[in-house]
Design a protein around this motif. Sequence first.
Motif, PDB file in Angstrom:
ATOM      1  N   UNK B 175       0.810  -1.220   0.000  1.00 26.90           N
ATOM      2  CA  UNK B 175       0.000   0.000   0.000  1.00 26.90           C
ATOM      3  C   UNK B 175       0.846   1.274   0.000  1.00 26.90           C
ATOM      4  N   UNK B 176       1.916   1.269   0.760  1.00 20.05           N
ATOM      5  CA  UNK B 176       2.721   2.471   0.878  1.00 20.05           C
ATOM      6  C   UNK B 176       3.429   2.773  -0.446  1.00 20.05           C
ATOM      7  N   UNK B 177       4.057   1.758  -1.015  1.00 20.01           N
ATOM      8  CA  UNK B 177       4.745   1.918  -2.293  1.00 20.01           C
ATOM      9  C   UNK B 177       3.749   2.357  -3.361  1.00 20.01           C
ATOM     10  N   UNK B 178       2.573   1.759  -3.295  1.00 23.84           N
ATOM     11  CA  UNK B 178       1.553   2.057  -4.294  1.00 23.84           C
ATOM     12  C   UNK B 178       1.180   3.549  -4.263  1.00 23.84           C
ATOM     13  N   UNK B 179       0.964   4.084  -3.044  1.00 25.99           N
ATOM     14  CA  UNK B 179       0.600   5.505  -2.935  1.00 25.99           C
ATOM     15  C   UNK B 179       1.709   6.387  -3.477  1.00 25.99           C
ATOM     16  N   UNK B 180       2.948   6.008  -3.152  1.00 24.90           N
ATOM     17  CA  UNK B 180       4.079   6.779  -3.649  1.00 24.90           C
ATOM     18  C   UNK B 180       4.106   6.802  -5.164  1.00 24.90           C
ATOM     19  N   UNK B 181       3.875   5.646  -5.758  1.00 18.59           N
ATOM     20  CA  UNK B 181       3.931   5.554  -7.217  1.00 18.59           C
ATOM     21  C   UNK B 181       2.741   6.244  -7.876  1.00 18.59           C
ATOM     22  N   UNK B 182       1.589   6.234  -7.187  1.00 15.94           N
ATOM     23  CA  UNK B 182       0.436   6.961  -7.728  1.00 15.94           C
ATOM     24  C   UNK B 182       0.769   8.442  -7.873  1.00 15.94           C
ATOM     25  N   UNK B 183       1.371   9.004  -6.813  1.00 15.46           N
ATOM     26  CA  UNK B 183       1.741  10.420  -6.875  1.00 15.46           C
ATOM     27  C   UNK B 183       2.806  10.672  -7.929  1.00 15.46           C
ATOM     28  N   UNK B 184       3.718   9.720  -8.022  1.00 18.68           N
ATOM     29  CA  UNK B 184       4.770   9.828  -9.031  1.00 18.68           C
ATOM     30  C   UNK B 184       4.155   9.856 -10.427  1.00 18.68           C
ATOM     31  N   UNK B 185       3.151   9.015 -10.618  1.00 16.82           N
ATOM     32  CA  UNK B 185       2.494   8.934 -11.918  1.00 16.82           C
ATOM     33  C   UNK B 185       1.810  10.255 -12.249  1.00 16.82           C
ATOM     34  N   UNK B 186       1.160  10.860 -11.248  1.00 18.95           N
ATOM     35  CA  UNK B 186       0.510  12.159 -11.471  1.00 18.95           C
ATOM     36  C   UNK B 186       1.557  13.196 -11.873  1.00 18.95           C
ATOM     37  N   UNK B 187       2.700  13.144 -11.201  1.00 15.10           N
ATOM     38  CA  UNK B 187       3.779  14.101 -11.481  1.00 15.10           C
ATOM     39  C   UNK B 187       4.335  13.866 -12.888  1.00 15.10           C
ATOM     40  N   UNK B 188       4.550  12.604 -13.206  1.00 16.46           N
ATOM     41  CA  UNK B 188       5.077  12.261 -14.528  1.00 16.46           C
ATOM     42  C   UNK B 188       4.120  12.741 -15.617  1.00 16.46           C
ATOM     43  N   UNK B 189       2.834  12.580 -15.354  1.00 13.14           N
ATOM     44  CA  UNK B 189       1.848  12.989 -16.362  1.00 13.14           C
ATOM     45  C   UNK B 189       1.878  14.484 -16.592  1.00 13.14           C
ATOM     46  N   UNK B 190       2.205  15.259 -15.527  1.00  9.69           N
ATOM     47  CA  UNK B 190       2.258  16.702 -15.718  1.00  9.69           C
ATOM     48  C   UNK B 190       3.485  17.105 -16.529  1.00  9.69           C
ATOM     49  N   UNK B 191       4.503  16.255 -16.546  1.00  8.17           N
ATOM     50  CA  UNK B 191       5.714  16.551 -17.325  1.00  8.17           C
ATOM     51  C   UNK B 191       5.575  16.008 -18.752  1.00  8.17           C
ATOM     52  N   UNK B 192       5.302  14.695 -18.834  1.00 10.38           N
ATOM     53  CA  UNK B 192       5.120  14.059 -20.147  1.00 10.38           C
ATOM     54  C   UNK B 192       3.635  14.143 -20.482  1.00 10.38           C
ATOM     55  N   UNK B 193       3.300  14.846 -21.526  1.00  7.85           N
ATOM     56  CA  UNK B 193       1.886  15.024 -21.846  1.00  7.85           C
ATOM     57  C   UNK B 193       1.355  13.823 -22.622  1.00  7.85           C
ATOM     58  N   UNK B 194       1.202  12.716 -21.920  1.00  8.62           N
ATOM     59  CA  UNK B 194       0.705  11.543 -22.631  1.00  8.62           C
ATOM     60  C   UNK B 194      -0.730  11.246 -22.220  1.00  8.62           C
ATOM     61  N   UNK B 195      -1.432  10.610 -23.132  1.00 11.35           N
ATOM     62  CA  UNK B 195      -2.764  10.124 -22.827  1.00 11.35           C
ATOM     63  C   UNK B 195      -2.617   8.807 -22.073  1.00 11.35           C
ATOM     64  N   UNK B 196      -3.425   8.624 -21.029  1.00 14.74           N
ATOM     65  CA  UNK B 196      -3.285   7.393 -20.251  1.00 14.74           C
ATOM     66  C   UNK B 196      -4.608   6.647 -20.163  1.00 14.74           C
ATOM     67  N   UNK B 197      -4.524   5.356 -20.256  1.00 10.91           N
ATOM     68  CA  UNK B 197      -5.659   4.517 -19.890  1.00 10.91           C
ATOM     69  C   UNK B 197      -5.168   3.666 -18.744  1.00 10.91           C
ATOM     70  N   UNK B 198      -5.845   3.761 -17.630  1.00 12.64           N
ATOM     71  CA  UNK B 198      -5.365   3.126 -16.410  1.00 12.64           C
ATOM     72  C   UNK B 198      -6.392   2.115 -15.937  1.00 12.64           C
ATOM     73  N   UNK B 199      -5.960   0.880 -15.878  1.00 10.09           N
ATOM     74  CA  UNK B 199      -6.879  -0.175 -15.492  1.00 10.09           C
ATOM     75  C   UNK B 199      -6.580  -0.651 -14.085  1.00 10.09           C
ATOM     76  N   UNK B 200      -7.614  -0.804 -13.278  1.00  9.00           N
ATOM     77  CA  UNK B 200      -7.401  -1.263 -11.909  1.00  9.00           C
ATOM     78  C   UNK B 200      -8.692  -1.858 -11.362  1.00  9.00           C
ATOM     79  N   UNK B 201      -8.553  -2.633 -10.290  1.00  9.26           N
ATOM     80  CA  UNK B 201      -9.777  -3.068  -9.621  1.00  9.26           C
ATOM     81  C   UNK B 201      -9.977  -2.284  -8.328  1.00  9.26           C
ATOM     82  N   UNK B 202      -9.048  -1.355  -8.106  1.00 10.54           N
ATOM     83  CA  UNK B 202      -9.070  -0.564  -6.885  1.00 10.54           C
ATOM     84  C   UNK B 202      -9.790   0.757  -7.166  1.00 10.54           C
TER      85      UNK B 202
END
Lengths: 271, 268
Positions: B175-202
């Motif tokens: 859970x802890x690593x996951x939250x860290x990476x979620x924030x990282x992903x948000x940050x990465x998205x603000x830098x790299x302007x890519x379209x994302x499709x994100x699949x999860x059961x959460x």
Amino acid sequence: MTQQTSNTQAGSTRNSYRKSHGGKGVAPLFGLLPLAVLLLIWQIFGNPHSVFFPQPNRWLTAINSLQQQGTLWTSILATASTFVQSIIVATLIGTTLGLALGSINWGGKALDPLLDFLRNLPAAALVPAAAIVLGTNTKMALVIVVFSSVWPILLSTRSAIMNLSPVLSSSITNLRLSGPRRTSVMIGSALPGILLGVRVAAPLALIVTLLAEFITNLSGVGALILSAQQNFNSAEVYALLLLAGVLALVVNSIVSAIEASVLRRHGPVTT
Amino acid sequence: MSEVRNQDEVIYQVHDLSVNLRRRGQERVILKSLSFDVRKEECLSIVGPSGTGKTTLLRALAGLIPYAGSVRYLGETLDGPASDVVLVFQDYVNALLRWRTVQKNVALGIEGRIPRDQCQERIDEAIETVGLQNYRDSYPWELSGGMQQRVQIARALAMKPKVLLFDEPFGSLDAMTREGLQDELLRVRSVFQATCVFITHDIDEAVYLGDRLMLLSGSPASLSFEVDIHLGETRNQISTKESGEFLSLRHQVHEQMRKAHGASQSTN
């Protein structure tokens, strides 16, 4: 630097999983102790005049005289050269065919009967056929040895390719890797399987090398054994038997060492 | 958010998409009649219970499997592996090449395709973006799960893709690593302007990361619910997740999921 030092420390975690990967190092030498004890007992309690069971010190004399005749090292070299060439060629062919057969879906099961047939052809039975076609020469020995040792490598490579993780195959397609780049990724991930095949094939190749020399009387350790037997020189026969065993041991440790060093980059085995 | 959209603001146009897969000789309908768009530079979350066919949907979008219906990618019918679309798999262990260092893994998608110095620049940039600059020469098996997943993300980023398809990328992390990476992903998205499709059961993850959320449910799976997410550009694990908007979205999605589940139960 630190990685290297920890690698050489016996008992470190790195080392212990290397061992399970096939890198046996010096361990087999300790395992030879029972054999050494047996030979010692033989030496002490053996009959010095026995024709069929000469004492080990007479083996040494026999080996020594072979060396003085100059046939020992040339024979070992001839055997080693046939063996090394064959195992290299077998690895190249086995890997290439295994890669090809593993990549085509229908090749998986459809060719199994044929592969089983070829794989189980006894090498000894092939020698006469090959001798007719190719004549009794080194080339013929090479063909026989390659033919019999290629199967473990081929089958092991094929199954490694067939069992590639679907995630990895998807990655390869998704990253649009093709040609040599695709092949190199596939070989990389099949490498443990390929090397396992080589490890199985190497002793087999040595046996068949000796067998080919034995049957055809091509120069080599096998031919030495044959002529020793024909001359009823039992001490020489035993000495050469021991030599063949030592060769097998050396081959095994070299192959294991190569395997361990190549797979070092693959990290611990995950299954 | 105007309803009339310019053609080049749409990356994917999916219409009446169905996928049948053959498993143990039996043909099964996995996805049935899905229609949706993926808009430029949005993050579309697709949430659904495990085994619904979320991964199948992503593989169809990547052009890895045959499908029925129409999938238009950048206006063209998709009939083969899509270019500039990169998948990020949950199974990072098998997605990465264990005999290659972090650097060489990140290079996998671009080496030999662009000039060497430019390649190195992109590798460095991607590695720095995910914060692995001290691990360039490590092997994946020497890293923790979270770090390995970063390597896979860096490999995707180095290709400068138009679309990133995430297949439950944080599903096997704690859970802890996951939250860290979620924030990282948000940050990465603000830098790299890519379209994302994100699949999860959460559901929480889907709401936290998405600009829009779709619910995939049933067997064969279909889209049963869609909602826009207005949580702003900058999100925070604590305050965003306590905001009224987040909680009400979460509530809605849970309710819809339960409803869809109930519906599929009664039809069985």
